[in-house]
Design an enzyme around this catalytic site. Sequence first.
Site, PDB file in Angstrom:
ATOM      1  N   ASN A 135       0.765  -1.636  -0.010  1.00 23.15           N
ATOM      2  CA  ASN A 135       0.088   0.470   0.287  1.00 23.15           C
ATOM      3  C   ASN A 135       0.861   1.231  -0.561  1.00 23.15           C
ATOM      4  O   ASN A 135       1.051   1.706   1.073  1.00 23.15           O
ATOM      5  CB  ASN A 135      -1.371  -0.340   1.335  1.00 23.15           C
ATOM      6  CG  ASN A 135      -2.146   0.998   0.719  1.00 23.15           C
ATOM      7  OD1 ASN A 135      -2.292   1.826   0.350  1.00 23.15           O
ATOM      8  ND2 ASN A 135      -2.932   1.106   1.801  1.00 23.15           N
ATOM      9  N   ASN A 140      -5.602   6.408  -1.518  1.00 20.00           N
ATOM     10  CA  ASN A 140      -6.997   6.707  -1.757  1.00 20.00           C
ATOM     11  C   ASN A 140      -6.971   4.107  -2.047  1.00 20.00           C
ATOM     12  O   ASN A 140      -8.316   3.850  -2.706  1.00 20.00           O
ATOM     13  CB  ASN A 140      -5.665   6.212  -3.430  1.00 20.00           C
ATOM     14  CG  ASN A 140      -5.142   5.029  -3.748  1.00 20.00           C
ATOM     15  OD1 ASN A 140      -5.007   4.379  -2.948  1.00 20.00           O
ATOM     16  ND2 ASN A 140      -3.654   4.784  -4.185  1.00 20.00           N
ATOM     17  N   ASP A 336      -6.066 -12.256 -21.404  1.00 18.03           N
ATOM     18  CA  ASP A 336      -6.978 -13.042 -19.810  1.00 18.03           C
ATOM     19  C   ASP A 336      -7.876 -14.674 -20.935  1.00 18.03           C
ATOM     20  O   ASP A 336      -7.774 -12.869 -21.545  1.00 18.03           O
ATOM     21  CB  ASP A 336      -7.856 -11.837 -19.269  1.00 18.03           C
ATOM     22  CG  ASP A 336      -8.188 -13.120 -17.623  1.00 18.03           C
ATOM     23  OD1 ASP A 336      -7.537 -13.611 -16.402  1.00 18.03           O
ATOM     24  OD2 ASP A 336      -9.505 -12.705 -17.918  1.00 18.03           O
ATOM     25  N   GLU A 365      -3.677 -16.364 -22.229  1.00 18.29           N
ATOM     26  CA  GLU A 365      -3.608 -17.265 -20.759  1.00 18.29           C
ATOM     27  C   GLU A 365      -4.935 -18.382 -21.263  1.00 18.29           C
ATOM     28  O   GLU A 365      -6.065 -18.515 -21.877  1.00 18.29           O
ATOM     29  CB  GLU A 365      -4.686 -17.193 -19.612  1.00 18.29           C
ATOM     30  CG  GLU A 365      -5.306 -18.064 -18.494  1.00 18.29           C
ATOM     31  CD  GLU A 365      -5.986 -17.697 -17.761  1.00 18.29           C
ATOM     32  OE1 GLU A 365      -6.427 -18.266 -16.142  1.00 18.29           O
ATOM     33  OE2 GLU A 365      -6.887 -16.975 -18.284  1.00 18.29           O
TER      34      GLU A 365
END
Length: 620
Positions: A135, A140, A336, A365
């Site tokens: 982080n 945000n 993907d 993929e």
Amino acid sequence: MKRSILCFLFVFLAVQFGSFAQELNVYPTSWWTGMKYNKIQLMIHGVNELSKSVSVNYPGIKLLKVYQPENKHYVFADLEIAASAKPGNFLVKMGDGKSFTYTLQPKSKDNGFSRVKGVHANDLVYLIMPDRFANGDNANDQLPDQEDKIADRSNPFARHGGDIKGVENNLDYLKDLGVTTVWMTPVFENNMPRMNEGKYNMSGYHGYWITNHYQVDKRMGGNEAYMSLVNAAHKKGMKIIQDAVYNHVGSYHHTVKDLPMKDWLNQWPAYQGSNHREEVFFDPYAAKSDKDIMVGGWFTPHLPDMNLANPYVANYIIQNTIWATEMFGIDGWRVDTYKYCDEKFLNQINTALEKEFPTITVFGEAWTNSITGAAYFAQNNLQSPFKHNLQGVTDFPMNGAILDAVNQKADFTSGVNRLYMTLAQDVLYKDPMRNCIFLDNHDMNRSLSMVGEDMKKYKMALGLLLTQRGIPQLYYGAEIAMKNFKNPTDAEVRKDFPGGWAGDSTNKFSASGRTVVEQDVFTYIRKLALFRQNSSAIGSGKLMQYIPQDGVYVYFRYDGKQTIMCVLNPGDKDVTLKVSRFVERLKGASSYKDVMSGQTTMLSDALLAPAGSLQILEIK
Ligand SMILES: [Ca+2]
Ligand SMILES: [Ca+2]
């Protein structure tokens, strides 16, 4: 509260454009001069009915065609950008008085050559789920204007607050580990509320529920943070692979909330899931209805399936992919759910990307049941009616074979023989060196758990990953021995990287935060990763493998400058090899250096393969 935001936007845009109230959204949001892809199709969307008349007055811009689909909130306008067109802003006027300003920027001079570098077998890719890595910006984590407002690290299905700045902050850590390339799960906006998947209420923290293709998720840091990461990575000689999803979008995507046309999506009378069977594409006995369900069936009810055979949908995705490459200067794409997409579309987008960016890398993929299936989706040597043009796939058969090699007892077709047999079938691929190989990823059990948390097996698997053919990919945390099965869900293999959040009780980005075992794994990977960066035999050389004997598998990586002999004995007994069997590759050799220990030994006819080891020997 929403109304006041709208009023603010009205004033802001009216000032900026000096024209009518902006009710129009336009995609692509901007384009460039000097692109090979110089005919663009603007999707113009207004909340009210739009006039289908469009006019443009700018030197070098020609309006080729205007099309209004059955949904009158949309107009598609095809523009041609001449080579003579200068960068600048121009007004696009609609017949009803509405207008918008469109921007042409100059194309990056480096693009396709030094900016977009591409990724190769001498690289090491590191896969990150940014929400779970680090982080970098607490501000945000929770944004009130998002559908999913909550970041909660105690909930495995919620967002945790990791972001792109967190990745940028740790580039030096990754570079030190020997990583050259970062692949993050998708970064585009996922502005969806939590959705039910089975028993669980999930957020789109993973990025695969895209709702806006022109906006990096604000909780990830937005377009600015992404641009900053790519530039920082390039300055360090590192590269970025972006994760693309062509097959589906999130159900809150702006084109789903207001469908441009009915066949924008693959629609069914009632919900139809995909059958997930890639065999339908190459099976000579396949039924067309099965193929229709494979391509047009949905992944889940909240992931509408894009009708990529619709040229307007195809243009939308192709333009976005080129836009993102040029805008951010990324080095490659991992695509993907590749096998669920319209096949002609896939070839079309790859051609367009490679034409614009000759050095770009694209791998898909293809989570397939067979090697034939994996090879089918890449450039291959199969005699099939449809030929894919994809450079390489995420190599699932190799994944299974590497784990079997270290886990199973060697029988005629199992253990190391499975790996040997799998590689023999590289005859099906045009260039298997462009496949991405891996031990695990965000959708799989972590490999340390798959080898029963046995460190010897884990190192053998990692050693294979870093010396075998293809582009190796590590999953974040592999280097600090993160483990787990997907039980009960994927969340178990997507835990936060310890030290990624201020106040974490341990920090494994630092050697002082690692246990002895974790540091041992880290050092093993680092040493081999740094070695392979300068190894021409591994990075671009050939592979020769010998039929396993006595449970021992020997393969060579070699070119004119370097020969590396790898000896894998996953069994529980030491085996002594007769070196004369490998004379084809060892002719003239006098000694070898063990890459991991650095020790040099004179070569004799007897070579010990200790139980539970992979020896990586540089032949002198
Ligand atoms: Ca954050
Ligand atoms: Ca599909």
